[in-house]
Design a protein around this motif. Structure first.
Motif, PDB file in Angstrom:
ATOM      1  N   CYS A  22       0.849  -1.176   0.035  1.00 21.58           N
ATOM      2  CA  CYS A  22      -0.071   0.131  -0.010  1.00 21.58           C
ATOM      3  C   CYS A  22       0.807   1.195  -0.002  1.00 21.58           C
TER       4      CYS A  22
ATOM      5  N   ASP B  77      -6.370   4.031  -4.634  1.00 20.04           N
ATOM      6  CA  ASP B  77      -5.346   3.220  -4.831  1.00 20.04           C
ATOM      7  C   ASP B  77      -5.756   1.850  -5.074  1.00 20.04           C
TER       8      ASP B  77
ATOM      9  N   HIS C   1      -6.626  -0.585  -3.089  1.00 17.15           N
ATOM     10  CA  HIS C   1      -7.314  -1.176  -1.940  1.00 17.15           C
ATOM     11  C   HIS C   1      -8.893  -0.009  -2.021  1.00 17.15           C
TER      12      HIS C   1
END
Length: 2025
Positions: free
Chosen positions: A197, A762, A764
């Motif tokens: 991430c 992003d 996620h």
């Protein structure tokens, strides 16, 4: 003995009472850690025990300020909390791969040598073969004696004890090994990295694509006055001005001097000549508009432009006086009217033309000539970030029209400019030359000023002329929060209508001022100067339009307004009449009107369009608080108080939201903070009573705010909401709890942003804006909000009950610490002074949190980089920033009221747990936001309260811990229950939860977090049983554990040093360093070893996370489970990426530590062994075979599969492979793993083998059963194939991407089918893959595309990259092979100790041989040979008594390496070979077996290997001789002599091959040579067989399957001969004779000569083929080759020999298969009757003439070429081939006549090539019925040559002769070679009448065929008919009849021919008639006429032929009355 299947899910389900599918109770981590205090002195192992002390620490980090001066006064601090990420990206991998040693590979060496050789390859002589004698013994020995040996290895001849030898070898093997195996393997797949991430971007101001425009020069034909320019961008489609104005001044100093009096001070910032424009939404409709103005003068625009249009400087003499006059006028105007301007001219540049590389200079004139192309170009061409810089010279300007100055008019003009018939073309241009440069702006240009005129870094020297950044007004919304202070106001006067105003008002100028009060002195200098003037002005004037009462304006007035506006601030507009002519008593400017705009109303900034009435006289006092719309008493207004002045005001402000909902919310919060009740807000009075309701209502109303504005003020909004949660306000002494309302408001706001800004997320699904808020801007409010009020200076009476000044600016202030001003300005002047003094920086109330205050310090809380290296991964390697950062500010310095304070994380958890319905759903949708907010708040709280030292259990209150547990439980339940409905939500929720738990592991009690993980697992498991789509749940769980495992201290969390005794016992001492006692003190009983290698309960308890991960893997790979491809990939990739991170982690470099880490993965070894049958088989050439039980028999590969097949190479390299895969919908999947997955799984297996403790592995292996060891060996065998080095060439060919893409698509498809991925997610993924500017409106996040793009754009690799890739690949191959070797040594060691050795050793040796067979590096081979020598030394009987196969293979491998080009490899190989002979001799005083095997190996090596080098082998042979001479022990035995014999014999074979090498490129010659060598071995059956097989191989390579089949048939016949001699076996063939039906050539294999060896001798007929099985194998192969050659009939003959053998063996399975194949063959014969489908070959006679050909001279051959080869093709091939060898002396003889050698040029080489056809005698035709018969066993061929007696080839019918030549070859085709000598030649000559007979017979035949053809073909029939009866046919039937039948021949010999021809014609007419009849039945009505024509022609022909046909020759019949009718010639 551990059960054989250990580790397999089935068994372990019962072991220890807990199945794998259930999660064990984890160890109580904190308890365990505190009770097992590490007894280790600080060392590498110590850090495995516990997290480092400084896991969290506070660092100060300054935010970079983009400008030199801080735009804001306050300084603040700012912290960040972070986990330093180390991404595993390919870049990082490359870093690690720097400086690898290059391994030497023969493969690459050979390739390099080959290139060299191609260059040196001289045109070699082609020599015939059959005659050259084989090199004589003597010369051969002489050659050998003179060559030099390679270096001898020391101590090869010494005898040492086995133990010492092993010890020495192991030490040598461990030297210089590569530390991290996975650093050599391609990095884990980016797409799988769910734990990746990336830290969000630091919030920064938005910036589009930037272009730099430089104004270089402006020249007019005449230079009389200064001219001023303005640039701005306009978007025609949007009808919007998209940038502010940029003003430039290119006048000469002389011209500027004219205005000196008006501009005493010129600021450097106003001298800019270059500007940077930003374009967010590039489009084809953007124009750069240039407007020019001049000083006001008398006369309208047209008059003033006239001189510029007509006069030229060049003819100055003509206009001298006129020019002088003009100059004088100009001077006067400048001195008098210098501060007023008038419009002059304009032009525009279409940016698209520059960007899209059009070479068009000039605006528009040139293009006009080119027919002004119509341009409608998609936005794709408009990339303003990268284009070739252009310098334009704009030559045409259009004069401004006084009545068309508005923007509306401009848009019309611009749209018009793009049309070919432009109105503008008709206008007369003002000629000038403006030179400008347009280029993409550099990334950080020097000397730049921001729109506020602040210096942008880098600005090395303040005295340099600046470039200005021009503020963009984007065409559509741009969603970016404000991060810098900006407070600009733009005023656009648009039009004025004074037509009804009385008096002299014609030349109108509008003066604009920004007033702080009503006194004229209160005009503030905040208006930005234009060009060549002061930086800030107090007023601005619009240009004057001469004599126009209702002018339009295009002016833009830009001002910098103070942050703290009061109700007195207003804009004042004064209208003047300017008198252009100097008249007596007339003032220069006369005020003719006034109007104003108050800027603040109800606390809000007023902006927008206004239509204002204009007052004739000065407004009365205190006018400024009212609007001019109010009818003030006693004021005179123009036009009756109507709105006559239109003006637009816009603000670019980070202070004023300009949105009512936000304004209201901020104002109310402000009122609360100031506690200033009562407060009037528009029409509502806010009191303590209604405050709460109003506030809640305003929070609810926030959702109605414009999204764009919400985003711009996002940080302040969230800060205020958080503040309301943390500090519930006290109203009237009551605490008002706003927690719930604020939580709701926040949830809805976050969702709103998510839904509308989908492209900005992003992977996620986290919105970047929100993520960066949490990351950089959020901090716990540490000061409760209470301020003292500053003293105000501008006040109105307090009677209105309003605060003296609205603190709006403050209400937006994020800074809660101390927003008090440093000093409060007391007077307007002072404020102004300060503004100017600070370069226009408003130091009063600033709004921006100095989190951003550029230059403000940011304190960053983050993991200490020294103590951590971490598994979290980030796509861009440079960022080692953070997963979550917290910022906090220092405690306030002023006293505060005591106030209740709540903890944000506790409140959030509570609100979330109790939330319901929509709010709960909203929070779930964006769970990540609240989770991150909580973790950041928790860490912050621990930090602020210094609780980081406290034991974890005491850090948080139980209430909070319970809330967390409830929350996790509820969310897990949501995931389990909603996974198929809301796929995409659940996917996000799942990863958010995992990240949350990962963070909690750093903050809370770890045992508690483990239990949370367990509860999640339970929820999912309960659901799994009933799930209709379990694989998607599995996928979720896989992602979950992968994210949790990506914790920085993953290893520590798994307690790697705990032994697997029950955790209560004290940890064993680990102080000693030897591996024996390190973690495994010898007390651990061996049962312990078994539990360490399986997923036992103790293992899963101690190593909790690792246990979960491996359990997942084991269940997914379980062959009986339903592992779906994408799950395999997920699970394997998870393990791989963890191992990668361990390898890259500096904390685990120490081998002892590595061994402990490897302990967490030991069960991986048995798991991989279990999956052996599912792994992709890398050793097999058919790409998709899966290794099902691999019995050893299949694995021995007879020929050194040294060349790796293309498909295998591709598979290894990773290319798209077809997959054996059942339909994904059809229930269970066949769970075979893809090549990529298998390869990764194997590399993980090798990692464990490499890093685990060797003693431990040994103990484990010793417990395995033979069956399990064999499985392990199979696995190692596979590893060798899998990681084999592919060579540079392959790397150049294969592109790294092709493979991954297809695999990913497959996984995606499957995911989509199985529903584990939402449609939206798919869309997000697609958006991300599209261009950064998809259809989304927001453009800023180009960065987040990178994580996907990383590997997509690589196509062609540079040379250096390929070089590096091959170095890495070589190192990987070497390391992998060495690990296999280590493991083999471990196996041998344990085997020696037990008595199972016999059965396993063969397997060990097989793996060794397999590793020698591939392409290996020299380094590995040295170790491999030492291991092999040790093995042979320890177990000689294995090779020499049992299995001949192993010995044969070993000899072949050793010999192959003896011919290696790498010296060290040769040394080792020769030593091994010598020792092998010696050992064989010592066992039985004779080394016949090795002798035979070596000779055969050499033959097969020579025959098959392409790049075989005899020179190298000669060195090795010499080395072996040298060893024999130096071996003192055996000096007196016959051994040295035998060695010498063998070596000489080998050398002999070598010499032969040298010749073969010469003919490498002449396939026919090469096969001839091999044929001859094979013939030379007539009396050595093994070798002859080897050579026949070599030939078969060569033929197959070239696609000559028939020839290959015949080689195999010959081999089989040879074997049959010898088998027959060995044993008399009824059902076996009795020798060659049995084979003659297949081919008459086979008889040459009969063993009849005197020197035939008896097969009983040792070493003769020892090969594997001399057995019944071998014979069957050869016949099977032959049948297969015949099948490929489409010779199905021959298959039958082959099987006739095979069937009795199978019948005798009662092998019904084989019989069934054979009969099946026969049925296929016969079906094919039956179905392909027509010859078109089977083509067997085309034959040509080739004669060679000329001494250049050496022995080929005057030889004739018949060549068999592939079917349908044209004569031209073979001529071309041979001509080209021989020309290449002899140069251009090769000539082709074009005819087929006999060649007269004497007439040929002796220096030339001649080829005569003729097409020949098989020829059969009449008796043969009876036998050869089918097409096959006519093409098989051919020995005679014929060709015809037409000639006439006088030498021409063709003549008239009566002189045309024909020569038929019949050739007979020495063998029948097909044979074992493709050209056969011609033995015999005969010629037949046909006289003209015979030629005619043949022709007619042929015609008749054709007709017959066309008539009877089935199905009928009318076209064909008509063609043939037309050719027979058509009247115009030259030399047609009629002419033939007239030539030969009109007269009876004189020569009685010709009577028969005459008669035969006559009968032919009879037959012919009959056939014609049949054909016509047939045609009639076929045609349609449209062809009737044509048919009639044919019939007419036929009747004519018949009439003409009638008399000729009916005349018989009397001599042949008895006399009849002769009627000779007249014949017509």
């Amino acid at each position: 003995q551990v059960s054989r299947d250990y580790g397999s899910p089935q068994l372990s389900k019962k072991r220890g009472g807990l199945p794998l599918t259930e999660v064990v109770e984890p160890v109580d981590f904190e308890e365990y850690v505190s009770s097992h205090a590490p007894g280790v002195e600080p060392g590498p192992l110590r850090q495995l025990m516990e997290f480092p002390q400084d896991d969290l620490e506070l660092l100060q980090q300054d935010k970079e300020c983009t400008t030199l001066e801080p735009p804001l006064p306050e300084e603040e601090e700012y912290q960040r909390y972070s986990t330093a990420y180390t991404p595993h990206s390919s870049e990082r991998q490359r870093e690690r791969q720097r400086g690898l040693a290059k391994q030497t590979f023969e493969l690459d060496e050979a390739a390099a040598a080959e290139r060299q050789e191609d260059q040196d390859d001289a045109k070699r002589r082609s020599v015939s073969i059959d005659e050259t004698p084989r090199g004589s013994w003597a010369s051969s020995i002489f050659d050998l004696k003179n060559s030099s040996p390679d270096a001898l290895l020391p101590s090869v001849l010494e005898r040492t004890a086995a133990e010492d030898m092993d010890r020495r070898n192991t030490e040598a093997r461990l030297q210089g090994r590569h530390g991290d195996l996975l650093g050599l393997y391609p990095p884990p797949d980016e797409d799988e990295a769910v734990e990746r991430c990336s830290p969000p971007e630091v919030p920064k101001e938005h910036c589009g694509q930037r272009i730099m425009v430089k104004c270089l020069s402006l020249k007019f034909e005449i230079e009389i006055e200064p001219i001023f320019g303005t640039l701005a961008l306009y978007d025609v489609k949007e009808k919007k001005k998209i940038s502010e104005n940029f003003y430039f001044d290119l006048n000469s100093d002389q011209m500027k001097g004219l205005l000196k009096p008006h501009t005493p001070h010129i600021a450097i910032s106003t001298l800019a000549r270059s500007a940077i424009f930003s374009i967010t939404y590039p489009s084809a409709d953007i124009f750069l508009v240039i407007k020019l103005e001049k000083v006001l003068q008398q006369g309208d625009i047209g008059e003033c432009c006239e001189p510029y249009m007509v006069m030229k400087e060049s003819d100055s003499t003509k206009h001298k006086e006129k020019l002088e006059k003009l100059r004088l006028q100009a001077e006067q105007s400048c001195s008098r009217l210098g501060r007023f301007r008038m419009p002059f001219a304009w032009t525009a540049i279409h940016l698209l033309n520059i960007v899209s590389k059009r070479k068009s200079h000039g605006t528009w004139n040139e293009r006009k000539k080119k027919g002004f192309e119509r341009m409608s170009v998609g936005d794709d061409m408009c990339n303003f970030a990268t284009f070739r810089p252009a310098t334009l010279t704009v030559t045409n300007f259009f004069k401004q029209e006084g009545d068309r100055l508005s923007d509306e008019d401009l848009y019309k003009y611009l749209a018009d400019m793009r049309r070919p018939s432009s109105v503008l073309r008709r206008l007369r241009p003002v000629t000038a030359q403006l030179k400008i440069d347009i280029s993409p702006a550099p990334d950080s240009p020097h000397y730049c000023l921001s729109p506020e005129l602040l210096h942008v870094k880098p600005y090395p020297d303040l005295r340099v002329r600046p470039t200005k950044e021009v503020l963009e007004f984007p065409a559509r919304y741009v969603y970016t929060p404000h991060t810098t202070y900006r407070n600009l106001l733009y005023v656009y006067p648009q039009s004025l209508n004074f037509s009804s105003r009385q008096g002299s008002v014609r030349n109108i100028a509008v003066k604009v001022q920004f007033m702080a009060g009503e006194d004229p002195s209160q005009a503030l200098p905040v208006i930005f100067g234009k060009s060549s003037c002061a930086e800030f002005m107090k007023d601005a004037y619009t240009p004057v339009i001469y004599h126009n009462k209702s002018p339009e304006f295009y002016e833009e007035v830009k001002m910098k307004i103070p942050a703290n506006l009061t109700d007195n601030h207003h804009l004042l507009f004064t209208f003047y009449h300017i008198s252009c002519q100097p008249k007596q008593n007339t003032p220069l400017e006369t005020p003719v009107g006034y109007t104003w705009i108050p800027l603040m109303q109800h606390g809000r900034l007023r902006s927008g369009s206004f239509s204002l009435p204009v007052s004739v006289e000065k407004p009365p006092p205190s006018y400024s608080v009212l609007t001019p719309d109010v009818q003030l008493p006693g004021m005179k207004w123009v036009d009756n108080h109507k709105g006559v002045f239109n003006v637009e005001v816009t603000a670019a402000s980070s202070v004023h939201t300009q949105d009512q909902h936000l304004d209201k919310f901020f104002t109310l919060v402000y009122v609360l903070e100031e506690y200033s009740f009562p407060f009037r807000l528009k029409d509502v009075i806010i009191t303590e009573a209604n405050m709460e309701g109003e506030l809640k209502a305003s929070m609810a109303a926030l959702r109605g705010a414009l999204l764009d504005t919400c985003v711009r003020f996002l940080h302040q909004l969230l800060n205020k909401l958080i503040q309301l949660i943390v500090y519930p306000p006290v109203i009237a002494g009551q605490i008002v709890n706003l927690g719930r309302a604020a939580f709701e408001s926040m949830a809805l706001l976050v969702n709103l942003i998510h839904k509308n800004l989908e492209g900005n997320q992003d992977q996620h699904g986290r919105n970047n804006l929100l993520a960066s808020y949490i990351h950089y801007c959020f901090r716990l409010p540490t000061a409760e909000p209470s301020y003292e009020l500053p003293v105000q200076y501008a006040t109105i009476s307090r009677a209105t009950a309003r605060p003296s000044s609205l603190h709006l600016s403050r209400s937006k202030s994020i800074s809660n610490s101390n927003p008090d001003l440093a000093t409060t300005p007391v007077s307007p002047d002072e404020e102004v002074q300060r503004i100017i003094g600070s370069k226009g920086i408003d130091r009063s109330h600033s709004w921006v949190n100095s989190a951003y205050a550029p230059g403000g310090s940011r304190s960053v809380l983050r993991r200490n980089p020294n103590s951590s290296c971490d598994l979290k991964q980030v796509p861009n390697p440079s960022s080692s920033s953070s997963s979550s950062s917290f910022s906090l500010s220092p405690p306030p310095s002023f006293p505060t009221r005591q106030i209740t304070k709540k903890l944000l994380h506790e409140e959030l958890a509570l609100q979330w747990v109790v939330s319901t319905s929509t709010v709960r759903e909203a929070a779930l949708q964006q769970a990540w936001f609240f989770f991150q907010l909580m973790t950041k708040s928790m860490a912050h709280h621990l930090f602020l309260t210094s609780k980081l030292e406290v034991p974890r259990r005491q850090r948080f209150p139980d209430r909070f811990v319970d809330d967390i547990a409830a929350l996790v439980c509820a969310i897990s339940a949501d995931i389990a229950s909603r996974y198929h409905k809301d796929v995409e939500l659940v996917e996000r929720l799942n990863s958010s939860l995992a990240f949350f738990l990962n963070d909690l592991l750093s903050l809370m009690d770890r045992g508690f977090v483990f239990n949370l993980i367990r509860s999640y697992y339970k929820q999912i498991a309960n659901k799994l049983h009933t799930a209709q789509n379990p694989s998607s749940l599995n996928a979720l769980r896989m992602d979950f554990i992968r994210i949790v495992s990506s914790h920085e201290h993953y290893v520590t969390l798994n307690l790697p040093c705990s032994t697997l005794s029950p955790p209560a016992s004290p940890s064993p001492s680990t102080s000693s360093t030897t591996s024996q006692s390190s973690a495994f003190s010898s007390m651990v009983q061996d049962q312990g070893v078994a539990t360490m290698f399986e997923l036992s309960v103790p293992f899963r308890q101690q190593h909790f996370l690792s246990g979960l991960l491996l359990t997942e893997l084991s269940l997914i790979l379980d062959p009986d489970g339903d592992g779906v491809f994408f799950l395999h990939k997920k699970a394997i990739s998870a393990v791989h990426s963890l191992l990668c991170s361990h390898d890259a982690d500096p904390r685990y470099m120490d081998p002892q530590v590595k061994a402990h880490v490897a302990q967490l993965y030991l069960p991986l070894v048995p798991i991989v062994m279990e999956t052996l049958n599912q792994l992709h088989d890398f050793s097999d050439s058919s790409p998709a075979r899966v290794r099902h039980a691999s019995s050893h028999a299949d694995d021995a590969d007879p020929d050194g599969s040294s060349t790796i097949s293309q498909s295998v190479a591709m598979a290894i390299a990773g290319s798209p492979l077809p997959h054996v895969k059942t339909n994904p919908f059809a229930g269970r999947q066949s769970s075979s793993l893809s090549a990529e997955c298998s390869r990764t799984l194997l590399v993980c297996f090798l990692w464990v083998q490499k890093n685990a403790d060797a003693a431990l592995l040994e103990r484990w292996v010793s417990d395995l059963s033979v069956q399990q060891i064999n499985r392990l060996l199979d696995l190692l065998h596979l590893c060798i194939s899998c990681f084999e080095y592919k060579g540079k060439k392959t790397l150049e060919r294969i592109n790294s991407l092709t493979f991954k893409k297809s695999q990913d698509m497959k996984a995606r498809l499957e995911e989509a089918i199985l529903g584990t991925i939402g449609a939206r997610q798919e869309m997000v993924r697609r958006c991300r893959e599209r261009s950064p500017y998809g259809s989304q409106e927001n453009v800023r996040w180009r960065k987040n595309v990178t994580h996907w793009r990383q590997n997509a754009d690589r196509v062609d690799k540079s040379k250096a990259e390929v070089e590096q890739e091959s170095v890495v690949d070589g190192n990987l191959a070497t390391e992998a092979s060495l690990i296999v070797l280590d493991t083999l040594e471990i196996i041998v060691k344990t085997v020696v100790a037990s008595e199972l050795k016999e059965s396993v050793l063969g397997g060990v040796l097989r793996v060794l041989l397999h590793s020698m067979a591939g392409n290996q590096s020299a380094l590995f081979l040295q170790h491999c040979f030492t291991t092999q020598r040790a093995l042979v030394f320890k177990f000689p009987e294995m090779l020499f008594e049992e299995d001949t196969e192993l010995c044969a293979d070993l000899c072949l491998r050793l010999l192959r390496h003896c011919s290696s080009s790498v010296g060290s490899v040769r040394s080792h190989a020769s030593a091994s070979l010598y020792l092998l002979m010696r050992q064989n001799f010592e066992i039985g005083n004779n080394f016949a077996r090795v002798k035979m095997q070596v000779t055969m190996s050499l033959s097969s090596l020579v025959g098959t290997s392409q790049n075989f080098n005899e020179e190298h082998l000669r060195h090795s042979l010499k080395t072996i001789l040298t060893y024999a001479e130096e071996d003192h022990e055996l000096r007196d035995t016959p051994f040295p002599e035998q060695v010498q014999d063998l070596v000489f014999n080998l050398h002999m074979i070598l010499t032969d091959t040298v010749k073969m090498k010469e003919h490498q490129h002449d396939p026919e010659m090469l096969i001839d040579l091999m044929y001859r060598i094979a013939k030379g071995y007539q009396n050595s059956p093994d070798l002859r067989l080897t050579w026949l097989q070599n030939m078969a191989g060569k033929h197959s390579e070239r696609g000559n399957h028939a020839e290959a089949a015949h080689c195999l048939v010959h081999s089989a016949a040879l074997v049959a001969e010898y088998l027959n001699m060995l044993e008399d076996c009824r059902y076996l063939p009795i020798g060659c004779v049995s084979f003659q039906n297949i081919s008459s050539n086979v008889l040459e294999e009969s063993a009849v000569s005197d020197d035939v060896l008896s097969p009983e001798e040792e070493g003769i007929c020892a090969g594997k083929y001399f057995s019944e099985l071998g014979l069957v194998g050869l016949l099977e192969q032959a049948a297969a080759s015949f099948n490929m050659a489409a010779m199905y009939e021959a298959i039958n003959e082959v099987y006739k020999i095979l069937l009795p053998i199978h019948e005798a063996n009662r092998d019904f399975k084989k019989l069934a298969s054979v009969h099946g194949k026969l049925q296929d063959a016969f079906n094919k014969v039956y179905n392909q009757v027509s010859y078109v489908q089977r083509m067997f070959g085309t034959y040509f006679r080739v004669g060679f003439y000329g001494c250049q050909f050496g022995d080929l001279d005057e030889q004739e051959f018949v060549y068999k070429e592939p079917s349908i080869t044209k004569l031209a093709e073979i001529s071309h091939r041979l001509e080209e081939f021989y020309s290449e060898r002899f140069g251009d002396v090769v000539k082709i003889i074009k005819d087929s006549n006999p060649v007269d050698k004497t007439k040929l040029d002796p220096n030339k080489a001649y080829l005569q090539i003729t097409y020949v056809e098989p020829f059969f005698d009449t008796y043969e035709m009876k036998e050869r019925i089918t097409y096959f018969d006519k093409n098989y066993n051919l020995r005679t061929f014929m060709y015809c040559t037409p000639f006439t007696l006088d030498g021409r080839a063709h003549g008239d019918l009566h002189e045309q002769y024909k020569r038929k030549t019949i050739l007979t070859t020495s063998h029948a085709f097909p044979y074992i070679k493709t050209r056969i000598n011609v033995l015999h030649k005969e010629e037949i000559i046909l006289v003209p009448i015979e030629v005619a007979i043949e022709d007619m017979q042929k015609k008749t035949q054709e007709l017959g065929f066309a008539t009877t053809q089935d199905p009928a073909d009318s076209k064909m029939l008509q063609m043939v008919l037309q050719g027979c009866v058509g009247t115009t046919v030259n030399q047609g039937p009629l002419e033939v009849a007239q030539v030969f039948l009109s007269d009876i021949p004189d020569d009685p010999k010709l009577f028969r021919h005459h008669n035969k021809l006559r009968l032919c014609f009879k037959d012919f007419t009959k056939r014609c008639e049949d054909a016509l009849r047939k045609n009639k039945s076929l045609i349609g009505p449209d062809q009737r006429e044509y048919h009639r024509e044919l019939e007419r022609n036929y009747h004519k022909l018949k009439e003409a032929l009638g008399p000729l046909i009916n005349r018989k020759i009397p001599q042949l019949y008895r006399a009849l009355p002769a009627q000779t009718p007249q014949t017509q010639r």
